[in-house]
Structure formats: C-alpha cells, structure tokens
Design an enzyme around this catalytic site. Structure first.
Site, short mmCIF file in Angstrom:
data_model
loop_
_atom_site.label_atom_id
_atom_site.label_comp_id
_atom_site.label_asym_id
_atom_site.label_seq_id
_atom_site.Cartn_x
_atom_site.Cartn_y
_atom_site.Cartn_z
N CYS A 163 1.18 -42.02 0.27
CA CYS A 163 1.76 -41.39 -0.92
C CYS A 163 0.80 -41.49 -2.10
O CYS A 163 0.24 -42.55 -2.37
CB CYS A 163 3.07 -42.10 -1.24
SG CYS A 163 3.82 -41.55 -2.77
N CYS A 217 5.91 4.00 8.81
CA CYS A 217 5.33 4.18 7.46
C CYS A 217 6.45 4.37 6.45
O CYS A 217 7.22 5.34 6.53
CB CYS A 217 4.40 5.38 7.50
SG CYS A 217 3.46 5.54 5.99
N ASN A 234 0.81 -1.22 0.00
CA ASN A 234 0.00 0.00 0.00
C ASN A 234 0.84 1.25 0.00
O ASN A 234 1.97 1.26 0.50
CB ASN A 234 -0.94 0.01 1.21
CG ASN A 234 -0.25 0.51 2.47
OD1 ASN A 234 -0.26 1.70 2.76
ND2 ASN A 234 0.40 -0.40 3.21
C1 LIG Z 1 -3.35 -0.39 3.87
C2 LIG Z 1 -2.50 -0.28 5.10
C3 LIG Z 1 -2.41 0.91 5.80
C4 LIG Z 1 -1.65 0.99 6.93
N1 LIG Z 1 -1.62 2.14 7.62
C5 LIG Z 1 -0.89 2.23 8.77
C6 LIG Z 1 -0.91 3.38 9.55
O1 LIG Z 1 -1.58 4.35 9.26
N2 LIG Z 1 -0.18 3.40 10.67
C7 LIG Z 1 0.58 2.34 11.08
O2 LIG Z 1 1.22 2.40 12.11
N3 LIG Z 1 0.62 1.21 10.36
C8 LIG Z 1 -0.12 1.13 9.22
N4 LIG Z 1 -0.11 -0.04 8.52
C9 LIG Z 1 0.71 -1.17 8.99
C10 LIG Z 1 -0.11 -2.13 9.85
O3 LIG Z 1 -0.54 -1.52 11.04
C11 LIG Z 1 0.71 -3.37 10.23
O4 LIG Z 1 1.86 -2.95 10.90
C12 LIG Z 1 1.15 -4.17 9.02
O5 LIG Z 1 0.14 -4.16 8.05
C13 LIG Z 1 1.51 -5.64 9.37
O6 LIG Z 1 0.41 -6.39 9.82
P1 LIG Z 1 -0.45 -7.37 8.88
O7 LIG Z 1 0.49 -8.28 8.22
O8 LIG Z 1 -1.43 -8.01 9.81
O9 LIG Z 1 -1.14 -6.48 7.89
C14 LIG Z 1 -0.91 -0.12 7.37
C15 LIG Z 1 -0.98 -1.32 6.67
C16 LIG Z 1 -1.78 -1.40 5.55
C17 LIG Z 1 -1.87 -2.71 4.81
S1 SF4 Z 2 5.70 -35.78 -2.84
FE1 SF4 Z 2 6.55 -37.84 -2.96
S2 SF4 Z 2 6.00 -38.80 -1.03
FE2 SF4 Z 2 4.67 -37.00 -1.25
S3 SF4 Z 2 2.83 -37.80 -2.24
FE3 SF4 Z 2 4.16 -37.06 -3.86
S4 SF4 Z 2 5.31 -38.88 -4.50
FE4 SF4 Z 2 4.42 -39.35 -2.51
#
Ligand SMILES: Cc1cc2nc3c(=O)[nH]c(=O)nc-3n(C[C@H](O)[C@H](O)[C@H](O)COP(=O)(O)O)c2cc1C
Ligand code: SF4
Ligand SMILES: Cc1cc2nc3c(=O)[nH]c(=O)nc-3n(C[C@H](O)[C@H](O)[C@H](O)COP(=O)(O)OP(=O)(O)OC[C@H]3O[C@@H](n4cnc5c(N)ncnc54)[C@H](O)[C@@H]3O)c2cc1C
Ligand code: SF4
Ligand code: SF4
Lengths: 447, 461
Positions: free
Chosen positions: B345, B135, B73
C-alpha cells in the site's frame, strides 16, 4: 507588465535554470497525479496547499481555479514554486516517490502561477474594511504573506521596508537560477493590488521609531529577517567579500559584480553553494568551497550539493581558514589548517579540532564568505525576549510584547529557514492578529 | 509454439487476427503491408453504393493521459471506385493465397443490387463476403447499414438474397445499436448465413466544443452522431458476443463468430476467444498504432496458450461461455471481503474515500499506535516529508462490516495491493431463483426478508 518583459535584469549564465513546463508536459504530469485523498504532499507542504486539488484543476483545464487554490493557502505561490526545497517537502512525501518518480509539484505550481500572472487573473476581493491598522515591518515573504492575509480580511496593512524594493531575500538573496527578480517583484505588486500599502526606504528604528508605530497601529508584525554575514574573525578579513552582497550584486547590480579567476567560498550551506554557483557561471576558472567539517555535516540540502558538484566546484573539507593572504593590497590566497572531528558540540554536530602544524595556503584572487546571517538586532534593542538570539514567540506568534507579533527567519531558532516557512508564519500570525482584533474586548488604538 | 491457425466457416488463416472492414483495409497497398506485418486476414473496407465522404470525419474520446480510448466516425463505406477496389482485392488475394481476404459489401436493398455485387466479389477470388448491416450513420439514412441490421426481417430477407447468389461463405456483420443482439443474429441463422461478426460501431456524440459550441468533430458548423469504437467499447462487444454464445437458437446453429470491438491487446483477444469467437477483427487499435501491433497480438496469445497447455485455438474457444449466468442463478451465499496488503500500500487513501463516500464506510485509517484516526487531522504546524510520511495512517478494512462490493479493489492504483478474499459462507448455498420457489414470501415481502436475514445472520450495513 508580463513576466518575460522584465528580462532586462536577467544575465547570461545566470538565468532561471528550469524552463517552464509546456502545456503538454503539464497535462501529462497533472494526469499522472493520483489525486490522493488527504494527500501526504499537502501535509508536507508547510502552507498545506491542497495539491491534488490544484493539480486536478490543471488536468481539467481550470487554470484560474488552480491558481486560486494555490494562493488561498500561499500568497507567495510563484516564489515558492521555484525556491522550495521540494525534495524535502511536498515532492519528498509524494506516494509515487517510492517506486516511480514523484509528481513535479513545484513545476506544476509554477505552471499555474505563470498562467495567473501572465493574465493578471483577479484572485481575491478584500473584505469590507474593518478600520483596523496593522504595521508590518519588513517586506520579505513573511511580511508579504501576513500583510496580504490581513488585507484579505479587510484590515489595513502597511508594509515598512528599509530597502528600495520589496520581496526581502526573494528579491535580494535567492539566486536568479532559481528565481528571477521580476517574479518576486510581480508578487509584491500583486499583494499591493489587494490593498496593502508598501512604504519602501523606511527603516523602523531609524527613519520611523518603533514607539511611533506602536501608538499609531492596532498591531505590529515583525518580519525583519536576519542580518548581514557575521565576521570570521581572522586576519585579512577586510579583503573578504560578503556572500550576501555577492549574490545581491549578481541579481540587481550586475555592473558592480566582480568575479575572480580563482575563487574560494568559505562555508558549506545553501548560501555558500549559491555563491559558488555565481562564481562558476560568471567565469571563474576554479571555484573551491572550504569547510571545516565533512560533507556529512554540511547544512546544504543534498540536492544542492549534488547540483554544485555537477557545476564543477571543488571541495576542501576538514579545512579551517585562519588568515587571508594579501599581496600589495590584493588577495593572494587563503591560509588554512587541517581539522579533525571531535566530540559533538552545541549544534549537535562533531566539533572540528585544529591539527597543529598542518597550515597550508590555497591560492585565490577572490574570497567570499557565506557562513550564515547575523541574528535579528531589532529585538534586543526593543527589549523583546529572544531565544538563542531569535525573537521568541508563543503559539500565536505573539512576542513578549503584547500586540507585537513576529514570524519568518527572525523567529526560526530551530530547523531550516525557508521561504515557505516564512509564508506560513505570516499566514498563521495574520489569523492570530485577526482573532485578537476582532475579539470585542480590545478597543481600537490600544495594544 | 501454439498453433494459431483457424478455419472460419471454411476460410483459413494462419492466425485469427484480421483487419476489420475500415480505413486500415481501404486499399490494396495497405492490405499488402498489413499482410507483410503478419495479419492473418483482412475484411476489405466496405464496397458498394457510390458515396462521398467529408473532412473531420473522426472524433475521439480521450481520458487523462490516454489518447483515443475510443474513436467516433462519420465515415461512409469506401469512396474509391468500385472497380478499382475489386481489382485490388483480386491482386491481393493472388499474392497472398494463405491469408483470408474477405470483401465487405453494402448496396441498395434490392435483390438485383445484391446479386450483382456478390457476383463481382466472387470474380475476384475473395474467400468470403461480409454483409455490412451495421454502419450507423449516413448509409442508414439511405436505407442501408444499421437500417437493415436493426430490423430482423430485413436482415433475414437480404441475407437470403445474398445466399441464393453466393457460393463463398457469407458473414453477417451485426449492429450493436439494437435492444437485443439476439434477434438479428437469429434472423441471419434463419437465412442460412455461414457466419456472424460483431460488433459494428455504436451510435455516439463524442463531444461539444466549449468555445464555439460546435459538435465535435465540427463538420462545417454541423455535427451529429457517429460510430463509436475502440478500447472503451470492448465490454459491450464481449457482452454481445456472449449473448449469442448462450442463445439457444444461435448456439445450436453453431455458426462461427468473428469477434471485434475494442480489441487492442492479446489479452483482449484471448477474452474474445474464451467467449466463443473464432476469428478476431481489429480496427481502432490499428488506426492508433499501425499494422505492427499484430506481432504482439500473435506472440502474446501464443505464449499464453503455451503457458496454459493449449495447443490450438479450438482447445479453449468458448471455454468461459458456461460461466455466463443470470443474476437469479448466482449463489447468494458467496462472500468475499477486501483485504489491504500494508506492504504494498502506498497510502494514497483512494480506497478510503471511495468506500467512505460512496460504498459502505468500512475502511478505517489506523495510526502507528493502532488507534483509529480521522483524515485531515494533522496539526497545521506539522510539515516536511518525514512528518507527512511517518505519521500517515494506514487504511485497513473492517472486514466484519465489508460487504465485499469490490469498489476499493477497483480504485487501488497498486497491483495486487487489495485482494478480494473469499470467506466461508454464513448461510446455505441458495440462488434467488431457488429462494423464490422454496420461500416465495421472502422475495416478495420486506418483513419476510427481515426474518430470513435474522435467521441466517445476514447483516446489511
Ligand atoms: C473510421 C471507421 C470506419 C469504419 N468503416 C467501416 C466500414 O466501412 N464497414 C464496416 O463494416 N465497418 C466499419 N467500421 C467498423 C469496424 O469495422 C469495427 O466493426 C469497429 O470499429 C469495432 O472494432 P474496433 O473497436 O477494433 O475499432 C469502421 C470503423 C471506424 C472506426
Ligand atoms: S487505494 Fe488504498 S490500499 Fe490501494 S494503495 Fe491506495 S491506500 Fe493503499
Ligand atoms: C542566499 C540565500 C538563498 C536562499 N535560498 C532559498 C531557497 O532556495 N529556498 C528557500 O525556501 N529559502 C531560501 N533562503 C531562505 C529564505 O530566503 C528566507 O527563509 C526567507 O526569505 C525569510 O523570509 P523573511 O520574510 O523572514 O525574511 P527576509 O526575506 O530576510 O525579509 C526581511 C525583510 O525585512 C527588511 N527589514 C529588516 N529590518 C528592517 C527594519 N528595521 N525596517 C524595515 N525593514 C526591515 C529587510 O530589508 C528584508 O527585506 C535563502 C536565503 C539566502 C540568504
Ligand atoms: S509551496 Fe513549496 S512545499 Fe508547498 S507545495 Fe508549493 S512547492 Fe511544494
Ligand atoms: S502524493 Fe503525489 S500522487 Fe498523491 S496527490 Fe500528492 S502529488 Fe498527487
């Protein structure tokens, strides 16, 4: 011409049963494929299409590559995608079949083929001309496959076809529910585009003699398929309709097709099921299939049997037709006798025995016979060796006559005849013919 | 029923699950609904300096059938008026006294600006303040966000300003876009922050449009790096969390840590807790499926705790941290080999090709008669499901050649089909560290290494 433009030939009730996969469905399904190594689905496909490869290409959005992967192994990929008994072949071997649902290989194959045909994607370039000429007799799947493969190798292949249209049973015999006619014809056109010459309305043995072909061509491939429906040998047979003609009319001569109200289909193979499907879907009130053995011995695929039961068709097993009952020149019913199963006969199945005094009449106003096809007649008239009535070939698809090869239904003395087997025959025979013609020793023009 | 409640630097919440500061916590109405769904707390979408946002601000990384394995984002902090946000924070906290309501803030890097925002946040009755030093786009160009988080000195300075103004707990949110997460964390500790949270989003470009050559997402013909989050980043977040847990300075300070980054199931949550987190924050998974996911986060975690006899989160928090180690301390005599269960398997042969092409060529294909066969060797005339299924060979590990790399185990699509079986060691237990002290030449000369191997029967395949 796009596939859908040709829908004029389609009829209500008799249109392709399965819709094409949407882009979303295709992607979800393609991504579900595990991309197995040396995959069992590929082994099970008679033409050994590299299935994980073509499916992966759908998943990556490489549709031209996907289509090419299919056509490299099987020039009739569009027909096969629709008509193959996939439950017995590729999908039946899918590793996801045991616990989950197998991948819809046939429908993904169709997705890639529809893409290629709707955009006219150029698929192959013919190799430099070798100057070799091959006559291919019969433009069904075996002939088309053989001629196409030969053309890819740079040979001049000419297809002789006695019917007005190419495609063999794909055009004339496989019901529209599985494969619309325009698909078969587009496939014929595609193969002609890479240099195969198609001469329709030419019957070898009648319009052109076989010996003329032998002196004018470097090799011959017989892909003549099988013949008409054999005789039942019962009184009143003249009132009986030939199942193959019934299907043919439903496909390309709709106006001529007449469907009764109470229809009996004699036989219980895949063709009989197709006839019953047409009757039911074209308005018959009651459709009954009559078979002298039981459901255990039917030659129809299990999935076809399940399908026709759902269509509402009735079955009379252990029932042997003995006479067609006519009334003032119209069919009134089928007289039958009950049977019991006895000892195992030559076909490996228990032979039915008539139960004396058990005669009864099933009322009907139309009786269709679908009890197989006659053996190829050409072979005998040419003095080519046969096996149980089928043309006999060696491992290279060569008949007892040097330089004359054969493949498809006309050689299939054992096992279920199917389109994809015919395609593989054509492909392997083309390889053998190519090896023979490019081996230095054979002077051109001498078989 | 296990007790899921937590006390995070004095901030209480009935369960450890908080909305991360992000779009899900953008307004009072949303946070109300989240609390109705069961969220234990919310870190308000960052408030502070005035901003304007753009359209097409979210990109995503999809893999196969899985949508949004990660989001990317270029959204800035809240673009809603500051006063409106503050009023809604006050309102939400009044309605939900038992939930954790934390205001995330980011303002210009001056003591006045920070002092002012701290006062206004405290006025709302919020339970705590999170300082957004993470950010990675836009705000950083204006000297805020990760521009602060990437320089430990700035991080410390600003945290001091905030601490001198604040009476409620101060949480410092760290950026992962840094060589070592330990330094900004130590800076926060030095400035007497009350708690830490991590990770914010990771710098990323999510893709290029192959028809137009635009950067994805396309913002009026331009695009650029954005913050990456979601399931794909979880392992990075876990690593950074553990790095703080094992750092002497940070762990001695004993600050609670709010863990986040890629959490989407209760299993992820339990992992964060086992690696030392006290509260947990979620953003992307909520953006994908909505507030309702908190139900299984709580339910699954509680059932797992019951199964293990943990009555409260404190019973297992940080329990896996002592297992975190460096390579030099791994036991070099540890041995495992892969073993395939033929009953499970499905013979996809993915293990075979992975091992054969990219690992140690020690999986064989065994035919029904016990002989070893090569792939792709069936006759072209053979076909049909029966031939294909019944003649298909079974992959089998040649255990004497298996180095136990675990690649096949990872690619196998069937649960518990390949197991890594531990074998008795063939040499005395020793670590690289011990070796480099006791037999230094072995760790420095290939010839000495060769002799060492021979002596201990160690074969390299
Ligand atoms: C669209 C979006 C906007 C975000 N805006 C903020 C923000 O304003 N402030 C902030 O501290 N983190 C912001 N984050 C970060 C999230 O708080 C969080 O740290 C990060 O997404 C990791 O967590 P997740 O993997 O569960 O998304 C934002 C993340 C996303 C995806
Ligand atoms: S990865 Fe190998 S062990 Fe796993 S299901 Fe396929 S053939 Fe069988
Ligand atoms: C009703 C029906 C339904 C079927 N459904 C399926 C299905 O769903 N799936 C499946 O896989 N298979 C199906 N089959 C089988 C499949 O159609 C055949 O196996 C396949 O068409 C065989 O191909 P071929 O090229 O050997 O023969 P054909 O398709 O029969 O083609 C032979 C061609 O040779 C021509 N010919 C014959 N003699 C001469 C001559 N002397 N000179 C010039 N031309 C000549 C014929 O006109 C014909 O066009 C079905 C068959 C029937 C009858
Ligand atoms: S040609 Fe037929 S059997 Fe072969 S993969 Fe396609 S649908 Fe399956
Ligand atoms: S066996 Fe099934 S899963 Fe494996 S490659 Fe073939 S279609 Fe895909």
């Amino acid at each position: 011409m796009s596939n859908t433009d040709r829908s004029a030939i389609r009829q209500p009730g008799l249109t392709e049963l399965l819709p094409p996969l949407t882009e979303h469905e295709a992607l979800v399904e393609a991504n579900r494929c595990l991309y197995c190594y040396d995959a069992p689905c590929t082994h099970a496909c008679p033409t050994h299409i590299d299935i994980p490869r073509f499916i992966k290409k759908i998943a990556t959005g490489n549709l031209p590559g996907s289509a090419r992967t299919i056509l490299e192994a099987n020039l009739l990929g569009a027909t096969c995608a629709r008509v193959c008994p996939v439950q017995e072949l590729c999908e039946g071997a899918c590793v996801l079949g045991a616990e989950h649902k197998p991948i819809m290989i046939g429908r993904l194959q169709r997705y890639a083929m529809d893409y290629a045909y709707s955009r006219n994607v150029p698929m192959f370039h013919a190799a430099a001309k070798t100057g070799m000429k091959i006559a291919v007799i019969g433009a069904g799947p075996a002939g088309l496959s053989c001629a196409g493969e030969l053309a890819k190798l740079g040979h001049s292949a000419t297809l002789f076809e006695k019917r007005p249209l190419g495609g063999g049973l794909s055009t004339y015999g496989i019901i529209v529910l599985r494969e619309p006619v325009d698909i078969a014809l587009a496939e014929v056109e595609m193969i002609c585009r890479f240099g195969v010459e198609l001469k329709t309305g030419v019957e070898i043995g009648r319009d052109v003699s076989f010996s003329a072909l032998r002196s004018n061509y470097d090799a011959i491939f017989l892909s003549v398929g099988l013949g008409a429906t054999p005789a039942l040998g019962i009184p009143g047979e003249e009132y009986c309709i030939d199942g193959l003609e019934y299907i043919e009319q439903s496909k390309i001569d709709r106006d001529k097709l007449q469907v009764g109200r109470q229809v009996i289909v004699i036989g219980a193979g895949n063709t009989a099921i197709d006839c019953a499907t047409i009757a039911k879907r074209m308005g018959a009130e009651r459709v009954t299939m009559v078979y002298r053995r039981t459901e255990q011995e039917m030659t129809a695929y299990p999935h076809e049997y399940e399908f026709i039961k759902k269509e509402g068709v009735e079955f009379r097993f252990l029932t042997q037709p003995v006479k067609i009952v006519a009334d003032a020149g119209n069919v009134a019913g089928l007289e039958c006798v009950r049977t019991e199963l006895g000892s195992v006969d030559l076909s490996g199945r228990p032979s039915p025995r008539l139960v004396p005094g058990s005669e009864f009449v099933i009322p009907a106003d139309q009786i269709v016979k679908a009890i197989g096809q006659e053996k190829p007649s050409l072979a005998a008239s040419l003095g080519i060796e046969t096996q149980r009535g089928f043309i006999k070939v060696d491992d290279d698809y060569q008949t007892s006559m040097p330089g004359v090869y054969a493949g498809g239904d006309c050689i299939r003395s054992a096992g279920a005849a199917s389109t994809v087997m015919a395609v593989e025959d054509g492909k392997l025979a083309a390889g053998a013919i190519h090896r023979r013609l490019t081996a230095a020793a054979v002077p051109a023009g001498v078989l | 029923m296990a007790d899921l409640s937590i006390n995070f630097a004095g901030i209480r919440s009935p369960n450890p699950f908080w909305l991360a500061s992000a779009p899900p916590s953008n307004s009072g109405a949303q946070v109300h609904r989240a609390f109705e769904a069961g969220w234990g707390g919310a870190v308000w979408k960052t408030i502070g300096a005035p901003v304007l946002n753009v359209s097409n601000r979210y990109g995503a990384w999809h893999y196969g059938n899985q949508k949004m394995l990660a989001i990317n984002n270029v959204e800035l902090i809240s673009d809603r008026p500051l006063d409106l946000n503050l009023a809604e924070i006050r309102d939400v906290k009044r309605h939900w006294p038992d939930r954790a309501v934390i205001a995330s803030a980011m303002v210009e890097s001056t003591p006045e600006a920070w002092g002012d925002i701290v006062r206004r946040i405290e006025d709302t009755g919020a339970d705590g303040i999170e300082l957004n030093y993470g950010c990675p786009h836009g705000m950083s160009e204006r000297g805020m966000g990760s521009a602060v988080g990437q320089v430990p000195e700035y991080c410390e300075q600003i945290t001091r300003w905030v601490k001198s103004a604040a009476s409620i707990p101060v949480i410092v949110k760290l950026t992962p876009n840094i060589t070592s997460i330990v330094y900004p964390a130590r800076a926060a500790v030095a400035a007497q922050a009350d708690a830490l949270s991590l990770i914010n989003t990771i710098n990323s470009i999510v893709g290029v449009d192959l028809d137009t050559f635009d950067i994805t997402p396309n913002i009026g013909g331009k695009g650029g790096h954005g913050g990456y989050a979601g399931p794909a980043v979880k392992p990075i977040a876990l690593n950074m969390l553990a790095a703080l847990g094992v750092d002497e300075v940070v762990s001695r300070a004993g600050l609670p840590i709010s863990g986040m980054g890629g959490m989407s199931t209760w299993k992820d949550a339990a992992e964060f807790l086992l690696l030392g987190a006290t509260s947990l924050q979620v953003c992307t998974a909520v953006m994908h499926y909505g507030f309702r996911i908190v139900e299984d986060l709580c339910d699954g975690l509680s059932n797992w705790m019951d199964a293990h006899g943990f009555a409260a989160i404190a019973d297992f928090r940080g329990k896996s941290l002592p297992r975190i180690s460096d390579f030099k301390d791994f036991d070099l005599s540890f041995r495992a080999v892969a073993r395939i269960d033929p009953a499970k398997c499905i013979r996809c042969d993915l293990c075979y090709v992975a091992c054969n092409d990219t690992a140690h060529q020690c999986i064989d294909l065994i035919a029904a008669d016990g002989s070893r066969v090569e792939p792709h060797t069936y006759d072209v005339r053979s076909n049909g499901k029966n031939d294909a299924i019944h003649t298909r060979p079974q992959p089998r590990v040649r255990e004497e050649d298996c180095v136990g790399c675990r690649l096949c185990y990872n690619v196998c699509p069937v649960e518990h089909c390949i197991e890594m079986v531990e074998l008795p060691p063939c040499q005395p237990s020793v670590t690289w560290d011990q070796l480099s002290k006791s037999q230094r030449e072995v760790t420095e000369s290939w010839d000495a290494m060769e002799r060492y191997r021979e002596e201990h029967g160690i074969h390299i395949h």
